[in-house]
Scaffold this motif. Structure first.
Motif, PDB file in Angstrom:
ATOM      1  N   PRO A  30     -38.267 -22.217  31.027  1.00 16.26           N
ATOM      2  CA  PRO A  30     -37.842 -23.625  31.052  1.00 16.26           C
ATOM      3  C   PRO A  30     -38.505 -24.403  32.178  1.00 16.26           C
ATOM      4  O   PRO A  30     -38.871 -23.848  33.215  1.00 16.26           O
ATOM      5  N   TYR A  32     -41.761 -30.345  22.444  1.00 15.39           N
ATOM      6  CA  TYR A  32     -41.342 -28.945  22.491  1.00 15.39           C
ATOM      7  C   TYR A  32     -42.372 -28.086  21.761  1.00 15.39           C
ATOM      8  O   TYR A  32     -43.258 -28.585  21.058  1.00 15.39           O
ATOM      9  N   PRO A  74     -36.580 -31.066  32.161  1.00 11.06           N
ATOM     10  CA  PRO A  74     -36.450 -31.696  30.838  1.00 11.06           C
ATOM     11  C   PRO A  74     -37.079 -33.090  30.819  1.00 11.06           C
ATOM     12  O   PRO A  74     -37.179 -33.757  31.851  1.00 11.06           O
ATOM     13  N   GLU A 127     -32.814 -26.193  27.418  1.00  8.88           N
ATOM     14  CA  GLU A 127     -34.210 -26.428  27.058  1.00  8.88           C
ATOM     15  C   GLU A 127     -34.819 -25.210  26.354  1.00  8.88           C
ATOM     16  O   GLU A 127     -35.598 -25.353  25.410  1.00  8.88           O
TER      17      GLU A 127
END
Length: 308
Positions: A154, A130, A157, A175
């Motif tokens: 986003p 991240y 994921p 996210e």
């Protein structure tokens, strides 16, 4: 309808990008399983119908791209050509070939100095990392030095999607919340004061979770001494209204950020035209204490992006 709005959340599909990722990928992220289509003429028609003077173009998230530096350079140059061809109608948030930091630093220099972009789109995670991960520090340091804008969007994921709904329905907002929290905990938000971060879709679930996050972060040993007040860090983010034009969402947002940090964005073409019209109607007739809609429509983005 008068054209006054600035749309900071508008995507486009350069041919070189579509040829690489394929329409099947674009369809996979849609709840209806159908890939959206895009053309500059369709974008301008949507803008004219919804009172939008200028749309800030960005390439939305996708799978890892072979030779990303070369392909995204072509996408960024395509956006610059659209800006030139349709003067005053388009701006651009350029793409970066992250997680390749060295290539991204070169692209920042080229895009700001040669293409004069409005900022950069970055995704919530890369290879499971991240944005608060220290590996991205050199990129944010350079964007901060240049006083630039990072539009956080986003992407898919880095975990198996639960079989509840497509990733864009639930995982995308989650996210955004995760990467925003990682930026706060890492100290990036409080450290890079000249870099302005925009969170897509009203910050995902961040506005709702602010009380819980603030309490939890204050309990983490040494964190507040290092980053300062977590609530101040949260207020430093900018937020757009894409797919978020509900009174409950905006009422929560008004409690956690300053009025001049809320930006207009319909999410075309991933949001279909009926949805854009519906959300537009809701915004037009909505009255939320702490939110000034004329500022949301134009003044806030104009100040952020240096428009007159």
């Amino acid at each position: 309808m008068s054209l006054e709005k600035i749309d900071t959340h508008q995507h486009f599909f350069p041919k070189v990008y579509v040829d690489t990722v394929g329409m099947a990928m674009l369809a996979a992220v849609m709840p209806n399983g159908k890939a959206p289509t895009w053309s500059p003429e369709a974008a301008i028609a949507m803008m004219d119908a919804n009172g939008i003077r200028e749309g800030i173009l960005s390439v939305s998230s996708g799978p890892p791209i072979p030779d990303a530096a070369s392909l995204l350079r072509q996408c960024n140059e395509n956006a610059a050509e659209l800006r030139s061809r349709y003067k005053g109608r388009f701006g651009s948030f350029a793409s970066l070939p992250l997680p390749d930091v060295d290539a991204s630093l070169k692209e920042i220099e080229y895009c700001l100095d040669a293409l004069h972009v409005d900022g950069f789109i970055v995704f919530t995670s890369y290879e499971g990392r991240y944005l608060g991960d220290p590996s991205f520090g050199p990129v944010f340091q350079e964007l901060d030095r240049r006083g630039s804008v990072a539009f956080i969007h986003p992407n898919q994921p880095p975990y198996e999607i639960p079989p509840v709904a497509p990733a864009s329905v639930l995982e995308f907002p989650f996210e955004t919340t995760r990467t925003a929290t990682s930026l706060i905990i890492s100290g990036a938000v409080s450290h890079y004061r000249r870099l302005r971060f925009i969170l897509s879709h009203a910050g995902g679930t961040l506005p709702f979770l602010v009380p819980r996050l603030a309490l939890s972060l204050s309990m983490m040993p040494g964190l507040t001494e290092r980053i300062g007040d977590p609530l101040a860090a949260m207020r430093a983010f900018y937020f757009d209204t894409a797919l978020s034009a509900g009174s409950s969402t905006l009422a929560a947002l008004a409690q956690v950020t300053d009025p001049d940090h809320i930006l207009f964005g319909p999410d075309f073409p991933f949001a279909p035209l009926p949805a854009i019209s519906m959300f537009g109607e809701k915004l037009e007739h909505m009255s939320v204490p702490g939110i000034d809609m004329p500022s949301v429509y134009r003044a806030n983005a104009a100040r952020l992006l240096g428009r007159s």
